[in-house]
Motif scaffolding. Structure first.
Motif, PDB file in Angstrom:
ATOM      1  N   TYR A 123       0.821  -1.208   0.000  1.00  0.00           N
ATOM      2  CA  TYR A 123       0.000   0.000   0.000  1.00  0.00           C
ATOM      3  C   TYR A 123       0.859   1.264   0.000  1.00  0.00           C
ATOM      4  O   TYR A 123       0.511   2.245  -0.649  1.00  0.00           O
ATOM      5  CB  TYR A 123      -0.979  -0.009   1.172  1.00  0.00           C
ATOM      6  CG  TYR A 123      -2.061  -1.052   1.000  1.00  0.00           C
ATOM      7  CD1 TYR A 123      -3.007  -0.932  -0.018  1.00  0.00           C
ATOM      8  CD2 TYR A 123      -2.127  -2.161   1.822  1.00  0.00           C
ATOM      9  CE1 TYR A 123      -3.986  -1.894  -0.201  1.00  0.00           C
ATOM     10  CE2 TYR A 123      -3.108  -3.123   1.649  1.00  0.00           C
ATOM     11  CZ  TYR A 123      -4.036  -2.988   0.636  1.00  0.00           C
ATOM     12  OH  TYR A 123      -5.001  -3.938   0.446  1.00  0.00           O
ATOM     13  N   GLU A 124       1.986   1.231   0.699  1.00  0.00           N
ATOM     14  CA  GLU A 124       2.889   2.388   0.690  1.00  0.00           C
ATOM     15  C   GLU A 124       3.370   2.694  -0.733  1.00  0.00           C
ATOM     16  O   GLU A 124       3.551   3.851  -1.095  1.00  0.00           O
ATOM     17  CB  GLU A 124       4.096   2.138   1.603  1.00  0.00           C
ATOM     18  CG  GLU A 124       3.776   2.274   3.070  1.00  0.00           C
ATOM     19  CD  GLU A 124       4.955   1.935   3.972  1.00  0.00           C
ATOM     20  OE1 GLU A 124       5.970   1.361   3.496  1.00  0.00           O
ATOM     21  OE2 GLU A 124       4.857   2.236   5.177  1.00  0.00           O
ATOM     22  N   SER A 125       3.555   1.651  -1.532  1.00  0.00           N
ATOM     23  CA  SER A 125       4.042   1.857  -2.903  1.00  0.00           C
ATOM     24  C   SER A 125       3.017   2.605  -3.766  1.00  0.00           C
ATOM     25  O   SER A 125       3.360   3.132  -4.819  1.00  0.00           O
ATOM     26  CB  SER A 125       4.419   0.521  -3.559  1.00  0.00           C
ATOM     27  OG  SER A 125       3.263  -0.231  -3.874  1.00  0.00           O
ATOM     28  N   PHE A 126       1.773   2.693  -3.307  1.00  0.00           N
ATOM     29  CA  PHE A 126       0.730   3.450  -3.997  1.00  0.00           C
ATOM     30  C   PHE A 126       0.506   4.823  -3.359  1.00  0.00           C
ATOM     31  O   PHE A 126      -0.400   5.544  -3.756  1.00  0.00           O
ATOM     32  CB  PHE A 126      -0.588   2.671  -3.991  1.00  0.00           C
ATOM     33  CG  PHE A 126      -0.605   1.541  -4.977  1.00  0.00           C
ATOM     34  CD1 PHE A 126      -1.154   1.719  -6.235  1.00  0.00           C
ATOM     35  CD2 PHE A 126      -0.057   0.308  -4.656  1.00  0.00           C
ATOM     36  CE1 PHE A 126      -1.165   0.683  -7.159  1.00  0.00           C
ATOM     37  CE2 PHE A 126      -0.066  -0.731  -5.573  1.00  0.00           C
ATOM     38  CZ  PHE A 126      -0.614  -0.548  -6.825  1.00  0.00           C
ATOM     39  N   GLY A 127       1.318   5.150  -2.352  1.00  0.00           N
ATOM     40  CA  GLY A 127       1.194   6.454  -1.713  1.00  0.00           C
ATOM     41  C   GLY A 127       0.405   6.476  -0.427  1.00  0.00           C
ATOM     42  O   GLY A 127       0.218   7.537   0.170  1.00  0.00           O
TER      43      GLY A 127
END
Length: 150
Positions: A123-127
């Motif tokens: 999820y972090e990789s999507f901001g």
């Protein structure tokens, strides 16, 4: 052929199966999976009362996501699961991109979710940003509360 379409109430058993197999992929014990059985069950009523979209690959349902409106400008991503044999092949990204695009087009400005600790980096990789955490039934395990402002 790959498509993402709205689920129907008859899909509840396959979506439950996908949820349980996907969750078990992360190495949770059989006892823990049994304790979570009700939480991981997707009922036909749940599909009827929420927005649920299934991922079909070569005519088989292999994943899904579901969400609910919380307020005018806020939705909660409630579930995003793919079968273990499809994990790491871009299908989770495909589902999340589809979800975010539709939410963005609807004018909603915030998405929240409670992530499995194993999915936090995804999820972090999507901001998404961690804004808190929830204690779970497993000792020393917390679910990250995450938010994406669009």
């Amino acid at each position: 052929m790959v498509e993402i379409i709205q689920a129907n109430t008859d899909d509840h058993k396959i979506l439950t199966d996908i949820t349980k197999k996907s969750k078990a992929y992360w190495g949770y014990s059989e006892q823990q999976m049994n304790e979570w059985s009700d939480l991981l069950t997707v009922s036909s009523e749940y599909i009827q009362n929420n927005k649920v979209f299934k991922l079909i690959v070569n005519e088989s349902i292999v994943g899904y996501f579901s969400y609910m409106n919380i307020e005018n400008n806020l939705v909660r991503l409630d579930n995003l699961f793919v079968l273990p044999e499809y994990i790491g092949k871009g299908y989770g990204k495909l589902l999340l991109n589809h979800f975010i695009l539709n939410i963005r087009q609807s004018g909603i400005t915030r998405i929240i979710l409670d992530a499995d600790p194993n999915a936090e980096k995804f999820y972090e990789s999507f901001g998404f940003i961690k804004t808190g955490q929830i204690k779970t039934s497993i000792k020393d395990r917390f679910l990250p509360i995450m938010e994406l402002v669009l």
